[in-house]
Design a protein around this motif. Sequence first.
Motif, PDB file in Angstrom:
ATOM      1  N   GLU A 132      -0.263  -1.383   6.817  1.00  0.00           N
ATOM      2  CA  GLU A 132      -0.528  -2.660   6.160  1.00  0.00           C
ATOM      3  C   GLU A 132       0.153  -3.764   6.960  1.00  0.00           C
ATOM      4  OE1 GLU A 132      -0.238  -4.933   1.821  1.00  0.00           O
ATOM      5  OE2 GLU A 132       0.685  -2.974   2.098  1.00  0.00           O
ATOM      6  N   HIS A 133      -0.626  -4.807   7.243  1.00  0.00           N
ATOM      7  CA  HIS A 133      -0.077  -5.946   7.972  1.00  0.00           C
ATOM      8  C   HIS A 133       0.513  -6.938   6.965  1.00  0.00           C
ATOM      9  CE1 HIS A 133      -1.751  -5.008  11.984  1.00  0.00           C
ATOM     10  NE2 HIS A 133      -2.689  -4.368  11.253  1.00  0.00           N
ATOM     11  N   VAL A 134       1.795  -7.113   7.045  1.00  0.00           N
ATOM     12  CA  VAL A 134       2.472  -8.079   6.187  1.00  0.00           C
ATOM     13  C   VAL A 134       3.091  -9.147   7.075  1.00  0.00           C
ATOM     14  CG1 VAL A 134       2.951  -6.319   4.441  1.00  0.00           C
ATOM     15  CG2 VAL A 134       4.691  -6.864   6.160  1.00  0.00           C
ATOM     16  N   ALA A 135       3.624 -10.195   6.442  1.00  0.00           N
ATOM     17  CA  ALA A 135       4.275 -11.284   7.188  1.00  0.00           C
ATOM     18  C   ALA A 135       5.699 -11.444   6.704  1.00  0.00           C
ATOM     19  CB  ALA A 135       3.488 -12.579   7.029  1.00  0.00           C
ATOM     20  N   ARG A 176       3.973  -4.600  10.918  1.00  0.00           N
ATOM     21  CA  ARG A 176       3.115  -3.473  10.535  1.00  0.00           C
ATOM     22  C   ARG A 176       3.958  -2.464   9.756  1.00  0.00           C
ATOM     23  NH1 ARG A 176      -1.307  -2.301  14.345  1.00  0.00           N
ATOM     24  NH2 ARG A 176      -0.549  -0.136  14.378  1.00  0.00           N
ATOM     25  N   ARG A 199       0.841  -1.198   0.000  1.00  0.00           N
ATOM     26  CA  ARG A 199       0.000   0.000   0.000  1.00  0.00           C
ATOM     27  C   ARG A 199       0.881   1.254   0.000  1.00  0.00           C
ATOM     28  NH1 ARG A 199      -5.062  -0.703   4.077  1.00  0.00           N
ATOM     29  NH2 ARG A 199      -5.349   1.425   3.276  1.00  0.00           N
ATOM     30  N   ASN A 204       2.576  -9.929   1.449  1.00  0.00           N
ATOM     31  CA  ASN A 204       1.692  -8.794   1.749  1.00  0.00           C
ATOM     32  C   ASN A 204       0.356  -9.247   2.332  1.00  0.00           C
ATOM     33  OD1 ASN A 204       0.185  -9.731  -0.410  1.00  0.00           O
ATOM     34  ND2 ASN A 204       0.818  -8.099  -1.824  1.00  0.00           N
ATOM     35  N   SER A 205      -0.529  -8.273   2.559  1.00  0.00           N
ATOM     36  CA  SER A 205      -1.819  -8.566   3.189  1.00  0.00           C
ATOM     37  C   SER A 205      -2.729  -9.382   2.280  1.00  0.00           C
ATOM     38  CB  SER A 205      -2.515  -7.259   3.588  1.00  0.00           C
ATOM     39  OG  SER A 205      -2.681  -6.420   2.445  1.00  0.00           O
ATOM     40  N   ARG A 206      -2.420  -9.491   0.988  1.00  0.00           N
ATOM     41  CA  ARG A 206      -3.200 -10.311   0.059  1.00  0.00           C
ATOM     42  C   ARG A 206      -2.575 -11.705  -0.111  1.00  0.00           C
ATOM     43  NH1 ARG A 206      -2.761  -5.289  -2.235  1.00  0.00           N
ATOM     44  NH2 ARG A 206      -1.286  -5.943  -3.859  1.00  0.00           N
ATOM     45  N   ASN A 207      -1.657 -12.030   0.776  1.00  0.00           N
ATOM     46  CA  ASN A 207      -0.979 -13.331   0.808  1.00  0.00           C
ATOM     47  C   ASN A 207      -0.139 -13.558  -0.445  1.00  0.00           C
ATOM     48  OD1 ASN A 207      -0.360 -15.639   2.319  1.00  0.00           O
ATOM     49  ND2 ASN A 207      -1.819 -16.894   1.172  1.00  0.00           N
ATOM     50  N   SER A 213       4.386 -11.266  12.219  1.00  0.00           N
ATOM     51  CA  SER A 213       3.536 -10.191  11.716  1.00  0.00           C
ATOM     52  C   SER A 213       4.285  -8.860  11.841  1.00  0.00           C
ATOM     53  CB  SER A 213       2.228 -10.140  12.512  1.00  0.00           C
ATOM     54  OG  SER A 213       1.419  -9.078  12.069  1.00  0.00           O
TER      55      SER A 213
END
Length: 214
Positions: free
Chosen positions: A130-133, A148, A124, A182-185, A146
């Motif tokens: 945005e929460h990413v891994a 941020r 983003r 990303n947050s959309r895997n 996780s």
Amino acid sequence: MTFATPALKTAALLLAAIPVAAATAQPVPAARPARPAAPKPAAPRPAAPKPAAKPAPKPVAVPAPVVPAGPPAWTVSSDEARGVVQIVADAKGATAHFSGGCSKFSSTPGMVGALSNYHGDGLRTDGEIEHVAFYARGADWQDAFSVRLRYSAGTHSWQFDRPLPPVFLNSFSRGATLAVVNSRNQEIFAFDLTGSTPAVRAMRTVCGIPTPAQ
């Protein structure tokens, strides 16, 4: 009266002159000499022994050429007087850049950082968190954390909203790769973790980041 012609008289005289033995003896043919026995064929000579086969020489193992290791993916610089450590690395394929580290005087121990030089659309850019891994991966394991992120338009970078906890450094130091999802895997880029072990050692030594139990 006996009548004889001169021829008969002569024959009679001749017969009378020949001895009886001579008249009756017949010549005996001479004995034929015995043929010599045919020589026996010579016994065949024993075949000469074949020379023993020499064992084939064992192939000599050629050592593999030593390939010099390349520079570590992560570089570290420490300033003990100021109590700070900086670590940097480029993602595989130079698709992103990481810059982070720690400070001895931070209120929250851990690793801070920012991602930059990323030109894709996987993160983003509206300034929202945005929460990413972050996946630290080894040969047969992976640990997920996780993170941020918040985009900063002024620096064109995605900054950590809070430090990563000390337990992250355990996986970071022993892993082979660090993937960012990303947050959309979607995995958007990954980092090689060669050189991460000395980076973690420096952060723990200079910044006093504790080593949590495994």
